[in-house]
Write an enzyme that holds these catalytic residues in place. Structure first.
Site, PDB file in Angstrom:
ATOM      1  N   LYS A  53      73.307   8.057  34.140  1.00 51.04           N
ATOM      2  CA  LYS A  53      74.524   7.387  34.612  1.00 51.04           C
ATOM      3  C   LYS A  53      75.592   8.429  34.952  1.00 51.04           C
ATOM      4  O   LYS A  53      76.258   8.330  35.990  1.00 51.04           O
ATOM      5  CB  LYS A  53      75.041   6.422  33.533  1.00 51.04           C
ATOM      6  N   GLN A  97      77.074   2.210  25.415  1.00 54.89           N
ATOM      7  CA  GLN A  97      75.610   2.183  25.515  1.00 54.89           C
ATOM      8  C   GLN A  97      75.033   1.434  24.318  1.00 54.89           C
ATOM      9  O   GLN A  97      75.348   1.743  23.168  1.00 54.89           O
ATOM     10  CB  GLN A  97      75.084   3.635  25.581  1.00 54.89           C
ATOM     11  N   ASP A 120      80.028  -3.511  32.269  1.00 52.08           N
ATOM     12  CA  ASP A 120      78.726  -4.125  31.999  1.00 52.08           C
ATOM     13  C   ASP A 120      78.786  -5.643  32.125  1.00 52.08           C
ATOM     14  O   ASP A 120      77.744  -6.307  32.114  1.00 52.08           O
ATOM     15  CB  ASP A 120      78.247  -3.763  30.581  1.00 52.08           C
TER      16      ASP A 120
END
Ligand code: NAP
Length: 290
Positions: A53, A97, A120
């Site tokens: 990422k 994460q 997200d």
């Protein structure tokens, strides 16, 4: 018959190119889009995801701030970091994460994110917006799957889509997006009766169960478009290998199929950077070209 292989890498590269152009435009108006990535602990798979990422962010001109924290971190310390990032006007997106270590309540952490920085799309405000069909940040993996499907089929209206898996991260938002695209949607999960018969009705089949090879040939209608979200690490004599939820033999009946790896995975990262850009644009509307 042999399925067309859906090239997720190529689709992701096209999207990243668009994101890079729009990032350049926003930067020219004085805003540097920035993404904060929080990794707690040293899970090797998570480290690889985070590294990818960060690398892709740099390639499209998005600044990234990496916070790598010890596995024994207290929840209160993580919440303090999130509060600081929420308040920092130079940070437009925050990604935590997953999974988090057991002493940390994942739901509490996700709800602590400022919804307009929740790239997200897991905060309840964004989940609600998706359910209501209102603007918000949409979870990256299902948003990536939707784009691959639209690339293949164009208008999805009226098609029967079956989603295997009902997680908050993939299955449920995937179903919401397909419904918004006017599909008839069936959600299959571990308690469904005769999953194979349900899946055989699908024009579009999205497998997101985390079960290697669950979807076999007899689950697939000939010509169906099959999206394999599963990423399962399987040990072999020759070493570990990543496989999806769809058995390789399905390629003989499906019309099109995403490979694992190289299908949905690259799109997930591209959508994360797309979300970061749109978060920056929404936080600074004057930086958007009219
Ligand atoms: P998850 O939270 O474990 O959810 C799995 C879902 O599948 C659950 O709803 C479960 O049903 C259902 N399920 C499990 N076994 C089943 C069976 N035999 N028949 C029917 N349904 C079954 O997993 P997730 O986070 O959604 O992830 C799913 C997979 O996608 C994993 O392999 C994950 O690694 C992968 N993934 C990939 C990406 C990517 O970028 N490519 C991103 C995210 C996830 P119940 O609800 O009834 O338990």
């Amino acid at each position: 018959m042999s399925a067309r292989l859906i090239d997720g890498k190529a689709a992701a590269a096209r999207l990243l190119q668009e994101v890079a152009q729009d990032v350049a435009e926003v930067r020219a108006r004085g805003i540097q889009p920035a993404l904060a990535v929080i990794l707690v602990g040293s899970d090797p798979a998570s480290q690889v995801y985070v590294r990818n990422k960060l690398r892709r962010a740099a390639e499209v001109g998005i600044r990234s701030l990496s916070h790598e924290l010890p596995a024994d971190l207290e929840q209160i310390e993580l919440l303090a970091l999130i509060a600081a990032l929420n308040a920092n006007p130079e940070v437009h997106g925050i990604l935590v994460q997953l999974p988090l270590p057991p002493q940390i309540d994942e739901a509490a952490v996700l709800q602590a994110l400022r919804p307009d920085k929740d790239v997200d799309g897991f905060h309840r405000e964004n989940v609600g917006a998706l359910a209501l069909g209102q603007p918000g940040l949409v979870p990256c993996t299902p948003a990536g799957c939707l784009r691959l499907l639209q690339d293949q089929l164009g208008d999805l209206s009226g098609r029967h889509a079956v989603v295997v898996g009902r997680s908050n991260i993939v299955g449920k938002p995937m179903a919401a997006l397909l419904l918004q695209a006017h599909c008839t949607v069936t959600l299959v999960h571990s308690r469904s009766r005769d999953a194979a018969a349900l899946c055989r009705q699908a024009d579009i089949l999205v497998a997101a169960a985390g079960q290697p090879g669950l979807v076999t040939v007899d689950w697939v209608k000939p010509g169906a478009v099959v999206i394999d979200v599963g990423i399962n690490r399987v040990e072999h004599a020759a070493g570990a290998r990543l496989v999806g939820d769809v058995a390789p033999e399905v390629a003989a009946v499906a019309g099109a199929l995403t490979p694992v790896p190289g299908g949905v995975g690259p799109m997930t990262i591209a959508l994360l950077l797309h979300n970061t850009l749109s978060a920056a644009q929404r936080q600074h509307p004057h930086a958007v070209a009219t």
